[in-house]
Design a protein around this motif. Structure first.
Motif, PDB file in Angstrom:
ATOM      1  N   SER A 688       0.987  -1.387  -0.298  1.00  0.00           N
ATOM      2  CA  SER A 688       0.179   0.258   0.019  1.00  0.00           C
ATOM      3  C   SER A 688       0.501   1.317   0.066  1.00  0.00           C
ATOM      4  O   SER A 688       0.334   2.167  -0.762  1.00  0.00           O
ATOM      5  CB  SER A 688      -1.291   0.041   1.841  1.00  0.00           C
ATOM      6  OG  SER A 688      -1.519  -1.677   1.286  1.00  0.00           O
ATOM      7  N   SER A 689       2.053   1.377   0.391  1.00  0.00           N
ATOM      8  CA  SER A 689       2.965   2.322   0.858  1.00  0.00           C
ATOM      9  C   SER A 689       3.454   3.047  -0.834  1.00  0.00           C
ATOM     10  O   SER A 689       3.784   3.577  -1.316  1.00  0.00           O
ATOM     11  CB  SER A 689       3.960   2.129   1.449  1.00  0.00           C
ATOM     12  OG  SER A 689       5.252   2.835   1.782  1.00  0.00           O
ATOM     13  N   ILE A 690       4.065   1.535  -1.512  1.00  0.00           N
ATOM     14  CA  ILE A 690       3.747   1.678  -2.386  1.00  0.00           C
ATOM     15  C   ILE A 690       3.003   2.390  -3.607  1.00  0.00           C
ATOM     16  O   ILE A 690       3.178   3.233  -4.576  1.00  0.00           O
ATOM     17  CB  ILE A 690       4.932   0.132  -3.437  1.00  0.00           C
ATOM     18  CG1 ILE A 690       6.035  -0.174  -2.258  1.00  0.00           C
ATOM     19  CG2 ILE A 690       4.964   0.706  -4.888  1.00  0.00           C
ATOM     20  CD1 ILE A 690       6.032  -1.379  -2.811  1.00  0.00           C
ATOM     21  N   LEU A 691       2.374   1.574  -3.215  1.00  0.00           N
ATOM     22  CA  LEU A 691       0.825   2.654  -4.313  1.00  0.00           C
ATOM     23  C   LEU A 691       0.123   3.228  -3.831  1.00  0.00           C
ATOM     24  O   LEU A 691      -0.845   4.608  -4.818  1.00  0.00           O
ATOM     25  CB  LEU A 691       0.127   1.091  -4.256  1.00  0.00           C
ATOM     26  CG  LEU A 691       0.341  -0.370  -5.464  1.00  0.00           C
ATOM     27  CD1 LEU A 691      -0.888  -0.960  -4.995  1.00  0.00           C
ATOM     28  CD2 LEU A 691       0.198  -0.195  -6.317  1.00  0.00           C
ATOM     29  N   ARG A 692       0.515   3.926  -2.437  1.00  0.00           N
ATOM     30  CA  ARG A 692       0.000   4.580  -1.362  1.00  0.00           C
ATOM     31  C   ARG A 692      -1.355   4.837  -2.554  1.00  0.00           C
ATOM     32  O   ARG A 692      -2.104   5.449  -2.592  1.00  0.00           O
ATOM     33  CB  ARG A 692       0.915   6.701  -2.486  1.00  0.00           C
ATOM     34  CG  ARG A 692       1.806   6.730  -2.499  1.00  0.00           C
ATOM     35  CD  ARG A 692       1.851   7.709  -3.974  1.00  0.00           C
ATOM     36  NE  ARG A 692       3.839   8.627  -3.146  1.00  0.00           N
ATOM     37  CZ  ARG A 692       4.006   8.773  -2.325  1.00  0.00           C
ATOM     38  NH1 ARG A 692       3.684   9.237  -1.588  1.00  0.00           N
ATOM     39  NH2 ARG A 692       5.276   9.321  -2.452  1.00  0.00           N
ATOM     40  N   LYS A 725       4.367   8.539   4.532  1.00  0.00           N
ATOM     41  CA  LYS A 725       4.796   8.980   3.641  1.00  0.00           C
ATOM     42  C   LYS A 725       4.067   9.322   2.302  1.00  0.00           C
ATOM     43  O   LYS A 725       3.839  10.486   1.829  1.00  0.00           O
ATOM     44  CB  LYS A 725       5.396   7.969   2.590  1.00  0.00           C
ATOM     45  CG  LYS A 725       6.128   8.112   1.894  1.00  0.00           C
ATOM     46  CD  LYS A 725       6.713   6.018   1.191  1.00  0.00           C
ATOM     47  CE  LYS A 725       7.402   6.578  -0.056  1.00  0.00           C
ATOM     48  NZ  LYS A 725       8.245   5.052  -0.602  1.00  0.00           N
ATOM     49  N   SER A 726       2.729   9.064   2.766  1.00  0.00           N
ATOM     50  CA  SER A 726       1.665   9.604   2.166  1.00  0.00           C
ATOM     51  C   SER A 726       1.544  11.012   2.418  1.00  0.00           C
ATOM     52  O   SER A 726      -0.398  12.242   2.301  1.00  0.00           O
ATOM     53  CB  SER A 726       0.282   8.897   2.821  1.00  0.00           C
ATOM     54  OG  SER A 726      -0.489   9.031   3.281  1.00  0.00           O
ATOM     55  N   GLY A 727       1.972  11.706   3.445  1.00  0.00           N
ATOM     56  CA  GLY A 727       1.589  12.845   3.437  1.00  0.00           C
ATOM     57  C   GLY A 727       0.860  13.094   4.841  1.00  0.00           C
ATOM     58  O   GLY A 727       0.281  14.772   5.340  1.00  0.00           O
ATOM     59  N   LYS A 728       0.061  12.386   5.526  1.00  0.00           N
ATOM     60  CA  LYS A 728      -1.638  12.104   6.424  1.00  0.00           C
ATOM     61  C   LYS A 728      -0.740  12.345   7.634  1.00  0.00           C
ATOM     62  O   LYS A 728      -0.648  11.470   8.507  1.00  0.00           O
ATOM     63  CB  LYS A 728      -2.249  10.820   6.459  1.00  0.00           C
ATOM     64  CG  LYS A 728      -2.836  10.768   4.791  1.00  0.00           C
ATOM     65  CD  LYS A 728      -3.337  11.916   4.259  1.00  0.00           C
ATOM     66  CE  LYS A 728      -4.204  11.690   3.554  1.00  0.00           C
ATOM     67  NZ  LYS A 728      -5.327  12.773   3.250  1.00  0.00           N
ATOM     68  N   THR A 729       0.229  13.559   7.859  1.00  0.00           N
ATOM     69  CA  THR A 729       0.971  13.560   9.249  1.00  0.00           C
ATOM     70  C   THR A 729       0.249  13.782  10.946  1.00  0.00           C
ATOM     71  O   THR A 729       0.317  12.944  11.435  1.00  0.00           O
ATOM     72  CB  THR A 729       1.575  14.511   9.406  1.00  0.00           C
ATOM     73  OG1 THR A 729       1.278  15.836   9.288  1.00  0.00           O
ATOM     74  CG2 THR A 729       3.193  14.118   8.273  1.00  0.00           C
TER      75      THR A 729
END
Length: 827
Positions: A688-692, A725-729
């Motif tokens: 999921s991290s690779i595919l965002r 990494k997806s920006g959802k801090t």
């Protein structure tokens, strides 16, 4: 409403020939003796309860048949009863011969004045099977003035002692009858040979036959059959065949009983294939088998694992016009077959069929069903059959209680097993060695090694010496409890008691040592095993190879595999799976593939473990195409993948940059209701991290919330990194709160993941706040963490923010004991 039907005199054909040599229809020529000892059947039917009872009555000589002087002697004595022989037997059998006066009842019987009643009395009472009552009556009979010793009376008593395996008493009666000047006949010798045969004393039986020949008494077919049975029941089938050959040479032809005894001799000697060959020869001689013959054949087929042929014979016996109808032994043998093959439902179905066909199960049938349930830990079902057996009037024996003990042990209920053990002793049943071994295993398998050792001492106190099975059970328990000191103590105890370890015991000890990580001791024990010439089997090498793989000793595992092949010990699928793992870890993927192919060529049905091992091998080799092919093959062969297999395939896809396929595997798992383990979730997070794929990450978070305290820190760090990494801090911080609140483990790497993602998002205020959390939690931030935020302040923070950042960092450094920036510059 009950009615009683009195039939006319019942004279079976063979009794008529003995007692009434005249024509049956000539009533005028019937002798008084014939009518006196005729059997009369009396039936009573209770239509309300739907039951019936059939009794057989024998009058014997009554008061009216006695001579006049004896009749006058009892005429006016109100204590003398004119009972029939059957009535006397019935009264005696209802008495407790140790507490009640049996002789007093017999002394009130008018018929005692006729010695002709004695043989009939002893015959009827011995047929009841109670040896105590029979001995009391026989001793009373010998004290009567009109008693005359007879060969048929002694033969009946010897035969009764034989049925109860009382060989010494039977032999004593044989010598006693000769002291009474009563010449033994062929039936007496037959009974004595049968007694020794039942006790397994076949040499004594042969000596008795030689004594018979010296007495010029020609043996008949029953004599030879008894002698053949004496040899065969001891497993000495070769001697049984010699007697059979001698029987034929002496002109006594074998009958069906002889053939059945020879078949049984082969079976008792574990020569099952020879028994089946002999059965084929029987059919060639046009000897028609009976139910006993087919029962022996079915038993041999079961022992050879030829279950389909056994079921085929069983079904043929149940056909409408079959000559041989299945009896209780047939059904019990088929039940045993299903029990050993693990088909509990079929075993239960055969038992119910037996009941439906009107057969009354015996204690062996009940024990077989209880044992079948016990082998699978089905304690409730085993207890239900156990109680049903008691309610049907069958007293449980030691085997019954031992099977129930096993059921509780396998269902992890050692306390209930102990209760059953104590109940068995309260019911005056002495626990056998097997009973103690089962109870020791019940405690040992549930981690109660101290209680298991205590039972060992109790067993020795009760006069039972432990055997190699006891030692094997204790060794396996020590391995499960990871108590290496006890393993050494148990081996020492076995040596002190003179117990020689067999292959199974060595396997248990080797497995226990490897379970606790004692590879050197396991290797020393293995060398001792070979030195004592105890032959290792496939289980031995499976324990050694799999143990070496667990301890990362892959080269040693492959050495054991080569040794196993050199000894020509057949490979098992467990050994093959361990070998594939060892080859993979050694980087020998070609040999791993070759082993997997050979495994299938040898006819092994690869299970989920073998397939998973190959999936891991291709995962290490980063060959996702072959991994996927193995997974598809597993599906085609009807092997349901488990969570471990699915996680191995996901790992292959991730390493092969195929994250989309990882999500497809996840959908497949949902369809098949395969549980998501931590390893699966880890691979899903990576994909999921690779595919965002934010939706999938959200689902994973929801799935993991309930089990956060049990999730490894590596999986949590990976998930935090994917969210950041997806920006959802903000979501990342919220998830971190949940992790900390749940009590899950966090480490320096966890904070490092948070800080890097916060810095990448430019959220320096939260970054400094996280550093403060670390200080409050007693975790010291690294110098790089301070340097990263200072570098960010110089390049991207702006003039105003840079000063604030620098000031706060300096304050944190002082608080944590780190050198400040100025101190670093001065130094």
């Amino acid at each position: 409403m009950a009615s009683t039907i009195q039939s006319s005199t019942f004279k079976p054909h063979f009794i008529t020939l003995i007692l009434n040599p005249q024509k049956p229809n000539n009533k005028n020529n019937k002798s008084k003796k014939t009518t006196t000892f005729d059997k009369k059947r009396q039936a009573s039917v209770d239509y309300d309860k739907g039951t019936h009872k059939l009794t057989v009555k024998i009058n014997g000589f009554r008061k009216s048949d006695l001579p006049k002087h004896q009749r006058l002697r009892v005429e006016n004595d109100r204590f003398q009863k004119d009972w029939a022989v059957s009535e006397v037997v019935e009264k005696i059998m209802k008495m407790n011969c140790w507490e009640e006066d049996v002789e007093g009842v017999l002394n009130c019987w008018v018929g005692r004045f006729s010695r002709k009643n004695f043989p009939i009395l002893i015959k009827e009472i011995t047929q009841m099977g109670s040896i105590e009552h029979s001995v009391h009556v026989f001793n009373w009979m010998k004290n009567q003035k009109n008693y005359c010793a007879r060969s048929d009376i002694y033969s009946m008593m010897i035969r009764l002692h034989a049925r109860h395996n009382r060989v010494d008493q039977a032999r004593g009666l044989f010598f006693e009858m000769q002291k009474w000047r009563c010449q033994p006949n062929v039936e007496t010798y037959n009974a004595l040979i049968s007694a020794h045969g039942r006790a397994g004393q076949w040499r004594w039986a042969k000596n008795i036959m030689e004594d018979m020949l010296r007495s010029s008494i020609p043996p008949n077919r029953s004599t030879y059959n008894n002698l053949i049975n004496a040899c065969g029941s001891s497993g000495n089938w070769r001697e049984a065949l010699k007697v059979c050959k001698e029987m034929t040479e002496n002109g006594v032809g074998p009958d069906l009983v002889t053939h059945n005894i020879v078949l049984s001799a082969y079976k008792n000697g574990s020569e099952y294939s020879k028994a089946l060959s002999y059965f084929e020869l029987m059919k060639g001689t046009k000897v028609h088998p009976d139910t006993t013959t087919l029962n022996i054949v079915i038993n041999c087929l079961v022992k050879l694992g030829q279950y389909e042929k056994a079921v085929e014979i069983f079904n043929s016996m149940r056909e409408k016009r079959a000559e041989c109808v299945p009896d209780i032994v047939t059904f019990t043998t088929i039940m045993h077959m299903y029990s050993v093959s693990g088909q509990i439902k079929n075993c239960e179905a055969v038992f119910n069929t037996m009941l439906a066909e009107g057969l009354k199960p015996n204690i062996v049938s009940y024990n077989t069903l209880v044992g079948a349930y016990a082998s699978h830990g089905m304690s409730q079902e085993a207890l239900s059959i156990f109680d049903k057996m008691k309610s049907n009037g069958i007293r449980p024996d030691v085997v019954s209680y031992t099977s129930l003990l096993n059921a509780y042990g396998r269902s992890e209920q050692p306390e209930k097993a102990t209760e059953t053990f104590e109940r068995m002793k309260r019911n005056n049943l002495k626990p056998s060695l097997v009973s103690y071994n089962v109870l020791i295993d019940a405690y040992g398998s549930n981690g109660r090694l101290d209680k298991a050792v205590e039972l060992l001492r109790e067993m020795e106190h009760d006069g039972l010496q432990p055997n190699v099975v006891t030692i094997s059970t204790l060794l396996a328990a020590s391995g499960r409890c990871c108590q290496k000191v006890n393993i050494d103590s148990i081996l020492t105890a076995a040596k002190m008691r003179g117990i020689e370890l067999n292959t199974v015991a060595y396997n248990s000890a080797l497995g226990s040592y490897l379970n606790v990580g004692e590879y050197e001791k396991a290797l020393t024990l293995y060398k001792s095993m070979r030195k004592k010439k105890v032959m290792p089997d496939s289980v031995t090498y499976n324990v050694l190879i799999s143990g070496c793989c667990r301890m990362s000793n892959y080269s040693e595992a492959l050495e054991f595999l080569d040794e196993m092949i050199d000894l020509k010990i057949p490979l098992t699928k467990e050994v093959c799976s361990s070998a594939i793992c060892a080859y993979t870890k050694q980087g020998q993927l070609d040999k791993a593939e070759s082993m997997f192919s050979m495994m299938k060529m040898e006819g092994f049905q690869a299970d989920v473990v073998a397939y998973t091992t190959m999936l891991n091998a291709y995962s290490v080799g980063e060959n996702w195409e072959k991994a996927f092919a193995v997974f598809q093959e597993m599906e085609l062969n009807g092997v349901l993948p488990d969570s471990i297999a699915c996680s191995a395939l996901m790992r292959s896809f991730n390493r092969g940059c195929q994250p989309d396929n990882v999500l497809l595997v996840a959908d497949f798992m949902k369809e098949r209701n395969i549980p998501f383990t931590e390893a699966v979730l880890f691979e899903l997070v990576s994909a999921s991290s690779i595919l965002r794929d934010w939706r999938m990450i959200t689902e994973i978070i929801t799935t993991m919330e309930a089990s956060l305290p049990f999730v490894s820190v590596g999986t949590l760090n990976q998930l935090l990194h994917s969210i950041g990494k997806s920006g959802k801090t903000e979501t990342m911080i919220k998830f971190f709160y949940k992790v900390v609140t749940s009590g899950a483990e966090v480490n320096l790497t966890t904070y490092s993941v948070l800080l890097k993602n916060l810095l990448a998002a430019g959220n320096w205020r939260k970054y400094i706040e996280v550093l403060e959390w670390m200080g409050d939690g007693g975790l010291q931030p690294s110098s790089n963490m301070y340097d990263d935020i200072l570098f960010f302040a110089q390049r991207s923070g702006g003039t105003g923010n840079a000063a604030v950042i620098k000031q706060r960092i300096e304050s944190l450094r002082k608080k944590s004991g780190h050198e400040t920036t100025n101190e670093l510059l001065v130094r």
